[in-house]
Design a protein around this motif. Structure first.
Motif, mmCIF file in Angstrom:
data_model
loop_
_atom_site.group_PDB
_atom_site.id
_atom_site.type_symbol
_atom_site.label_atom_id
_atom_site.label_comp_id
_atom_site.label_asym_id
_atom_site.label_seq_id
_atom_site.Cartn_x
_atom_site.Cartn_y
_atom_site.Cartn_z
ATOM 1 N N GLU A 95 0.838 -1.227 0.000
ATOM 2 C CA GLU A 95 0.000 0.000 0.000
ATOM 3 C C GLU A 95 0.858 1.256 0.000
ATOM 4 O OE1 GLU A 95 -2.901 0.341 3.234
ATOM 5 O OE2 GLU A 95 -3.384 -1.770 2.889
ATOM 6 N N MET A 96 2.021 1.172 0.643
ATOM 7 C CA MET A 96 2.885 2.362 0.721
ATOM 8 C C MET A 96 4.042 2.280 -0.277
ATOM 9 S SD MET A 96 2.912 3.420 4.718
ATOM 10 C CE MET A 96 3.565 1.932 5.361
ATOM 11 N N SER A 97 3.750 1.663 -1.438
ATOM 12 C CA SER A 97 4.833 1.437 -2.398
ATOM 13 C C SER A 97 5.374 2.751 -2.971
ATOM 14 C CB SER A 97 4.380 0.512 -3.520
ATOM 15 O OG SER A 97 3.236 1.060 -4.111
ATOM 16 N N ASP A 98 4.543 3.831 -2.926
ATOM 17 C CA ASP A 98 5.046 5.114 -3.435
ATOM 18 C C ASP A 98 6.240 5.577 -2.602
ATOM 19 O OD1 ASP A 98 3.221 5.307 -1.343
ATOM 20 O OD2 ASP A 98 2.738 7.405 -1.792
ATOM 21 N N ARG A 99 6.153 5.366 -1.292
ATOM 22 C CA ARG A 99 7.285 5.768 -0.444
ATOM 23 C C ARG A 99 8.479 4.819 -0.646
ATOM 24 N NH1 ARG A 99 4.897 8.014 5.213
ATOM 25 N NH2 ARG A 99 2.873 7.675 4.281
ATOM 26 N N TYR A 100 8.156 3.557 -0.856
ATOM 27 C CA TYR A 100 9.234 2.581 -1.056
ATOM 28 C C TYR A 100 10.021 2.889 -2.336
ATOM 29 C CZ TYR A 100 11.708 -1.821 -1.627
ATOM 30 O OH TYR A 100 12.687 -2.757 -1.797
ATOM 31 N N ALA A 101 9.294 3.448 -3.323
ATOM 32 C CA ALA A 101 9.942 3.730 -4.612
ATOM 33 C C ALA A 101 11.163 4.652 -4.444
ATOM 34 C CB ALA A 101 8.937 4.373 -5.563
ATOM 35 N N ALA A 102 11.178 5.474 -3.395
ATOM 36 C CA ALA A 102 12.307 6.395 -3.202
ATOM 37 C C ALA A 102 13.516 5.718 -2.575
ATOM 38 C CB ALA A 102 11.856 7.564 -2.326
ATOM 39 N N MET A 103 13.363 4.433 -2.165
ATOM 40 C CA MET A 103 14.491 3.762 -1.488
ATOM 41 C C MET A 103 14.683 2.316 -1.939
ATOM 42 S SD MET A 103 12.740 3.359 2.300
ATOM 43 C CE MET A 103 11.271 4.366 2.349
ATOM 44 N N SER A 104 14.044 1.948 -3.062
ATOM 45 C CA SER A 104 14.039 0.528 -3.444
ATOM 46 C C SER A 104 15.412 0.001 -3.869
ATOM 47 C CB SER A 104 13.026 0.286 -4.562
ATOM 48 O OG SER A 104 13.416 1.025 -5.686
ATOM 49 N N ARG A 105 16.321 0.927 -4.214
ATOM 50 C CA ARG A 105 17.669 0.498 -4.614
ATOM 51 C C ARG A 105 18.510 0.110 -3.394
ATOM 52 N NH1 ARG A 105 21.381 4.594 -8.132
ATOM 53 N NH2 ARG A 105 23.151 3.172 -8.330
ATOM 54 N N VAL A 135 32.634 11.266 0.482
ATOM 55 C CA VAL A 135 33.562 11.141 1.609
ATOM 56 C C VAL A 135 32.874 11.757 2.839
ATOM 57 C CG1 VAL A 135 35.926 11.585 2.372
ATOM 58 C CG2 VAL A 135 35.415 11.353 -0.072
ATOM 59 N N THR A 136 31.952 10.980 3.379
ATOM 60 C CA THR A 136 31.118 11.468 4.474
ATOM 61 C C THR A 136 30.345 10.289 5.069
ATOM 62 O OG1 THR A 136 29.497 13.182 5.053
ATOM 63 C CG2 THR A 136 29.199 12.163 2.915
ATOM 64 N N GLU A 137 29.228 10.589 5.713
ATOM 65 C CA GLU A 137 28.449 9.552 6.405
ATOM 66 C C GLU A 137 27.716 8.661 5.388
ATOM 67 O OE1 GLU A 137 26.106 7.570 9.463
ATOM 68 O OE2 GLU A 137 25.394 8.369 7.560
ATOM 69 N N CYS A 138 27.560 7.382 5.751
ATOM 70 C CA CYS A 138 27.074 6.387 4.781
ATOM 71 C C CYS A 138 25.660 6.624 4.236
ATOM 72 C CB CYS A 138 27.141 4.999 5.405
ATOM 73 S SG CYS A 138 28.822 4.534 5.840
ATOM 74 N N SER A 139 24.752 7.170 5.057
ATOM 75 C CA SER A 139 23.363 7.298 4.581
ATOM 76 C C SER A 139 23.217 8.319 3.450
ATOM 77 C CB SER A 139 22.431 7.684 5.729
ATOM 78 O OG SER A 139 22.273 6.586 6.583
ATOM 79 N N MET A 140 24.205 9.185 3.296
ATOM 80 C CA MET A 140 24.111 10.202 2.245
ATOM 81 C C MET A 140 23.899 9.566 0.880
ATOM 82 S SD MET A 140 24.444 13.495 2.879
ATOM 83 C CE MET A 140 25.328 14.112 1.461
ATOM 84 N N ALA A 141 24.733 8.594 0.542
ATOM 85 C CA ALA A 141 24.617 7.960 -0.778
ATOM 86 C C ALA A 141 23.314 7.169 -0.859
ATOM 87 C CB ALA A 141 25.817 7.054 -1.032
ATOM 88 N N SER A 142 22.964 6.472 0.232
ATOM 89 C CA SER A 142 21.734 5.659 0.224
ATOM 90 C C SER A 142 20.512 6.529 -0.061
ATOM 91 C CB SER A 142 21.521 4.984 1.580
ATOM 92 O OG SER A 142 22.670 4.296 1.956
ATOM 93 N N ASN A 143 20.478 7.725 0.518
ATOM 94 C CA ASN A 143 19.276 8.554 0.399
ATOM 95 C C ASN A 143 19.064 9.136 -0.991
ATOM 96 O OD1 ASN A 143 18.403 8.108 2.984
ATOM 97 N ND2 ASN A 143 19.562 9.808 3.847
ATOM 98 N N GLU A 203 14.774 4.759 5.479
ATOM 99 C CA GLU A 203 13.382 4.541 5.923
ATOM 100 C C GLU A 203 12.877 5.711 6.760
ATOM 101 O OE1 GLU A 203 15.958 2.682 6.724
ATOM 102 O OE2 GLU A 203 16.031 2.347 8.892
ATOM 103 N N ILE A 204 13.806 6.482 7.362
ATOM 104 C CA ILE A 204 13.415 7.707 8.078
ATOM 105 C C ILE A 204 13.327 8.861 7.071
ATOM 106 C CG2 ILE A 204 14.148 9.414 9.813
ATOM 107 C CD1 ILE A 204 15.507 7.095 11.335
ATOM 108 N N TYR A 205 14.384 8.994 6.294
ATOM 109 C CA TYR A 205 14.513 10.116 5.339
ATOM 110 C C TYR A 205 13.355 10.132 4.343
ATOM 111 C CZ TYR A 205 17.248 13.095 2.057
ATOM 112 O OH TYR A 205 17.706 14.088 1.228
ATOM 113 N N HIS A 206 13.085 8.973 3.731
ATOM 114 C CA HIS A 206 12.010 8.919 2.734
ATOM 115 C C HIS A 206 10.686 8.447 3.333
ATOM 116 C CE1 HIS A 206 14.658 9.782 -0.591
ATOM 117 N NE2 HIS A 206 15.485 8.820 -0.220
ATOM 118 N N GLY A 207 10.777 7.776 4.496
ATOM 119 C CA GLY A 207 9.570 7.153 5.048
ATOM 120 C C GLY A 207 8.724 8.076 5.904
#
Ligand code: 13P
Ligand code: SF4
Length: 350
Positions: free
Chosen positions: A26-36, A277-285, A73-77
């Motif tokens: 149901e919340m796949s729209d939010r998942y789409a921003a982090m599916s990679r 060259v910074t904190e790991c979540s930057m690239a993930s987001n 999951e916080i940033y996009h969720g």
């Protein structure tokens, strides 16, 4: 102090938090921003927390301000607003919600409280500190003032309210050079990050920048040798460093900027390969928004930022804890330094 066992027990009683694949769908729209970067099994575990946080946010009239280092999951969720330290501070002056939940570290929540003394500011885990913020005390600032009489003190927002209160003006990584350049005095004291100060000194050679010797445990670990070896091993990679890294690292990189500056650089330039060259979540987001970019290379986790989780955000909203307090006298002095920075940044168009 957060009691994890009690938190888990009480949350289980109050909410249905079992993994839920149909809710995830149901919340796949939010998942789409982090599916990679977030696999579907994990998303099914996160989805019940995201739904419960959504509901509580509405009931409580709360907003979540999240730093760029939060997990996807916080940033996009669940975040209502994401940004770097300057953007979060400015946003804190604009929100009209009664409750601000700061998904970030303690100095960020304190900055929101300093700017909004009448609002309730919550941090999901009080233990989300910062090595840099801990590295200087007001006595250190007094010592610098005695050494350089008349020089203004420009203090990075990564400090406690007491240090901000002892300073003339604050800065963040996105406006530090411009703020130092705008000071009237030839000598400018920067606290507490020696590397940010040294990087600013290179950008503003007309000033005699002197600094306190603090540093960030995430960014101080990188060396120019790491960068050069990585470049040799993986040619063609654009290397982008946060200015809390030592100057030799910034020099060896292709670009340096605040967390939002880094996002903008990668978004605008879309390099085939990028190393942040910074904190790991930057690239993930930003990975999903930039499918053409291959994020390569090592990153470092900030153990303080990583104390903030969906579970703790839910608990924070549910129990209205942990509330951030700032002594009103300290807060009003600190507010002068933070507001000076915000006003000057706006004037300079940053
Ligand atoms: P930014 O202001 O660039 O978001 O940096 C905050 C921070 O803590 C970096 O370590
Ligand atoms: Fe502090 Fe460094 Fe973590 Fe930023 S990354 S919060 S400066 S320890």
């Amino acid at each position: 102090m957060l009691d994890i066992a009690t938190m888990r027990h009480d949350l289980k009683d109050a909410f249905d938090l079992d993994p839920n694949p149909s809710l995830a769908e149901e919340m796949s729209d939010r998942y789409a921003a982090m599916s990679r970067v977030v696999n579907p099994v994990d998303w099914a575990m996160h989805a019940p927390y995201v739904a419960a946080i959504d509901k509580l946010k509405k009931e409580r009239g709360a907003v979540i301000l999240a730093h760029n280092y939060m997990t996807p999951e916080i940033y996009h969720g669940v975040a209502d607003f994401v940004g770097d330290s300057l953007q979060l501070a400015i946003k804190a002056t604009e929100v009209d919600a009664d409750i601000i939940v700061q998904a970030g570290v303690h100095f960020m929540a304190e900055t929101s409280k300093i700017l909004n003394p009448s609002k309730t500011v919550l941090i999901p885990d009080m233990a989300a500190g910062c090595s840099l913020a801990d590295s200087v005390k007001p006595e250190g600032i007094a010592q610098m003032r005695a050494q350089y009489p008349g020089a203004p003190v420009v203090t990075y927002v990564n400090t406690t309210a007491e240090e901000k209160a002892a300073s003339d003006i604050c800065c963040t990584s996105s406006n530090a050079a411009a703020i130092v350049r705008a000071m009237e005095s030839d000598t400018v004291i920067m606290t507490p990050d020696q590397y940010l100060a040294q990087n600013v000194a290179q950008l503003v050679p007309e000033k005699n920048v002197v600094w306190w010797e603090g540093s960030c445990i995430v960014h101080e670990q990188y060396t120019a040798q790491d960068i050069n070896e990585f470049r040799e091993w993986n040619p063609g990679t654009k290397i982008i460093a946060h200015p809390e890294c030592p100057p030799s690292v910034v020099e060896a990189s292709d670009f340096s900027g605040s967390t939002s500056g880094i996002i903008k650089y990668v978004t605008d330039n879309k390099p085939e390969k990028a190393m942040l060259v910074t904190e790991c979540s930057m690239a993930s987001n930003i990975a999903d928004a930039l499918p053409e970019v291959d994020f390569v290379g090592p990153c470092n986790m900030c153990p303080y930022m990583k104390k903030i989780t969906l579970e703790k955000i839910l608990w924070s909203l549910y129990t209205k804890s942990e509330e951030v307090h700032v002594d009103p006298e300290v807060g009003s002095k600190a507010r002068v330094a933070v507001e000076r920075m915000i006003d000057l940044s706006k004037k300079l168009g940053i």
